[in-house]
Write a protein that holds these residues in place. Sequence first.
Motif, mmCIF file in Angstrom:
data_model
loop_
_atom_site.group_PDB
_atom_site.id
_atom_site.type_symbol
_atom_site.label_atom_id
_atom_site.label_comp_id
_atom_site.label_asym_id
_atom_site.label_seq_id
_atom_site.Cartn_x
_atom_site.Cartn_y
_atom_site.Cartn_z
ATOM 1 N N UNK B 353 0.821 -1.207 0.000
ATOM 2 C CA UNK B 353 0.000 0.000 0.000
ATOM 3 C C UNK B 353 0.858 1.261 0.000
ATOM 4 N N UNK B 354 0.383 2.243 -0.721
ATOM 5 C CA UNK B 354 1.152 3.475 -0.829
ATOM 6 C C UNK B 354 0.954 4.311 0.431
ATOM 7 N N UNK B 355 2.050 4.701 1.042
ATOM 8 C CA UNK B 355 1.961 5.496 2.267
ATOM 9 C C UNK B 355 2.320 6.931 1.987
ATOM 10 N N UNK B 356 2.291 7.766 3.025
ATOM 11 C CA UNK B 356 2.665 9.158 2.830
ATOM 12 C C UNK B 356 4.138 9.292 2.463
ATOM 13 N N UNK B 396 6.136 9.219 14.577
ATOM 14 C CA UNK B 396 5.282 8.528 13.611
ATOM 15 C C UNK B 396 6.120 8.151 12.395
ATOM 16 N N UNK B 398 5.499 5.394 9.691
ATOM 17 C CA UNK B 398 4.725 4.259 9.168
ATOM 18 C C UNK B 398 5.615 3.289 8.411
ATOM 19 N N UNK B 399 5.349 2.005 8.603
ATOM 20 C CA UNK B 399 6.201 0.988 7.977
ATOM 21 C C UNK B 399 5.695 0.585 6.599
ATOM 22 N N UNK B 400 4.407 0.817 6.340
ATOM 23 C CA UNK B 400 3.785 0.445 5.056
ATOM 24 C C UNK B 400 3.867 -1.039 4.764
ATOM 25 N N UNK B 401 4.021 -1.835 5.810
ATOM 26 C CA UNK B 401 4.042 -3.282 5.569
ATOM 27 C C UNK B 401 2.802 -3.896 6.219
ATOM 28 N N UNK B 402 2.069 -4.689 5.463
ATOM 29 C CA UNK B 402 0.845 -5.269 6.017
ATOM 30 C C UNK B 402 1.144 -6.172 7.203
ATOM 31 N N UNK B 403 0.237 -6.153 8.162
ATOM 32 C CA UNK B 403 0.387 -6.991 9.347
ATOM 33 C C UNK B 403 0.142 -8.449 8.960
ATOM 34 N N UNK B 405 -0.986 -10.663 10.969
ATOM 35 C CA UNK B 405 -2.190 -11.131 11.644
ATOM 36 C C UNK B 405 -3.366 -10.260 11.208
#
Lengths: 255, 501
Positions: B353-356, B396, B398-403, B405
Amino acid sequence: MRNAANLRVQVESMLESRIPSALTPKIKPPLESMSCGISDIDRFKAFGRGTLVEICGAPSTGRTTLLHGLLAQCTAGGEAAAVIDTSDTFDPVSASQSGVVLREVLWVRCGVPRNQGRALSRLDQALGAIDLLLQNGGLGLIALDLANVPIRDARQIPLSAWFKFRRAVEDTRTLLVVLAQQPNAGSSSATMLDVSQSSVEIEESDKPSVEKHIDGDCLIRTLRNRAEVLRGQMTKPVRSVRTIGEFSTSLYSYR
Amino acid sequence: MLYAGVHLPNFPAQAALRNDAEARQKPFAVVAGTPPQVRVVALNSHAKKMGLWVGMTKADAETQSSVKIRERLVRLESLAHAALQDCLAGFSPWCEDVAPDLFVLDISGLSNLMGTPVQIAKSIREQARTFSLYIKIGVAHNIDSAIHAARLTKNVLVLPTGGEAEILRDAPLEILEATPEILGILHRWGIRRFGQLAALPELALSERLGQEGLRLQRLTRGISTRILSPTVPSMAFEEEMEFDHSVEDLKSLAFVFHRLLGQLVLRLATRALAAGEIHLTLHLDLAADGVTAKEPFFTRTLKLPVPSVDVTLLLKLLQLDLEAHPPGAPVMKVVLHIEPMRPRVVQNGMFVPQGPEPQRLELTLAKLRRIVGEDRVGSPELMDRHLPVPFRMANFTPSNSPSRKLPAEVSQTAVRIFRPALPTSVEKVRGTPRRVRFSGKSYQVSHASGPWRRSGEWWTRGHWGRDEWDLVLVSGDNKRIVVRAYRDLVTGHWSVEAEYD
């Protein structure tokens, strides 16, 4: 009418080479809806990306639970989210227990009035913050929490501001959610979700009254809430819809 | 092999004027020495046109009121030297630091990339201009001839193989690295040019001046066996500027910051580096009126979450930081130091996903801090401590990596915390709250669950203890709310801490 339709076809055919379908409104692809983690609410497809959604209701009606659900789904997908907390009431502990990945959440705690000596009200701080975050882009969800702002104050946000917010998220993947006691955004909100409390389930102690050491010998188990979609402009042409769903949440884990 | 000698003429003046574009347009002189023997050591062309010359006394130079005179600062010269070294590092890693105003670099093999030796030299000169440095370049097949050509020429001089002696024939002997004694002897003989020394008989010269005489003669004939010993460029990225008069307005400093950051970023970019941390030191004028600062130095450190070479971003971050933390006194001198880092290279995955955008996000966060407060923007981070609400604010990022779980169906009621807790008056029956009043409203308690005793940190001074109650309250208009109230075990006071929502 027939003449008008003929004229339209004629104009369109003349402009076809330069502007295809010049007079036909562009059909927007259906918006992807974000899940809030409650299946009975998800079926409304109320939280479309690129829209402004209002969740309105009195205290203890499940507004924040819906927000935590949205945050959990958004951050679990690896997307960043922002909470503009006008009254500084966000609880990271319960959010984390609901599955929110806290490191993906930007928490803006409005409250201390300061800006080069100029005092900004909490509401002004929140509006400034949301403006900046919408300009920044790249966030999956932006939540503006006005749930504890007095109705009178929330009403003072001009409609032009809501319109600006709606335009800012349009054609993006950002969902803008506003928590409030009453709807404020008017026609700028694509969906207005009205939540109300149905009941509170209590688990009374099965001990006889004489054996109870004090009267507080009971457990508040569940909050039952009702959500009603009062307006949905997810599809064109615009039509008003009234859809009702129920959800219940437990307080059990806190005790 | 092909070498380029790079010479910085008028070095003290160039070093002093490098970061001061305004002063470059006016007559300017640099003086050095101990009083009363303070003399002009360098000046710009405007000052020369006014009749000033190197060697005149400071008192004489001051008779021209329009001439700006500054003391020679070795520190500024070392900064200019480092800047030129960074500039040259962009062309060749084989660069020897010969003198403060002189470098030699190996440009063999650059012809495939940049063309003829003249074109290479012009490219180096153009790059040096962006560092606000004017340089002269000599290109030759041996190091010493390249140095002599650089010192001799006014811009670029390329010496062909075997033609060094011919072209350097009229060069003055002063550009040779000869001792004053030998130079004096040669002058007394009437030998003042390279060609004259080259033509002398070797045996006779050896008898009179020894091996040093023969070495100098070989140099004038364009013969040298000197080997390049490359210098490792320093990793210190620092720029500074001192003002004639102290600056009170922070907005005026933005121009200075822009200038200095521009230079630093340029140096970083030529070394394929980025700014990871910015250290700002302001020298303050404590003698001015209305000063609130106590120390003569004001320092700030900005840590960037992502290394950046975006001058606009760095400038805005510095401005926002200074607005939030004003120095409290007029500024006499600005020193900017950058800790270099390798730039972050990220290739986003197709399904990530594209993050800031990190740089833009950092600026937005700085603006948010300005609006709501320094420690009120960030990510909440839970702490493993026995506190009522154990969390702290973290940066803050953000890692932009899906969890891994996936979140389960939401089943838990969310809590809204009142900060600070609302003072409450409570009416009790048999120890249980029956009626409560807070925020100017009265509520009937329909159900009370508790008390739940919680305590923590009793081993520290921040110990706390409370009896918590979950209350179902009914207001006058028959609306039901569920809250968490508590009685403080130390003070006995009641408060409503949270609302279940």
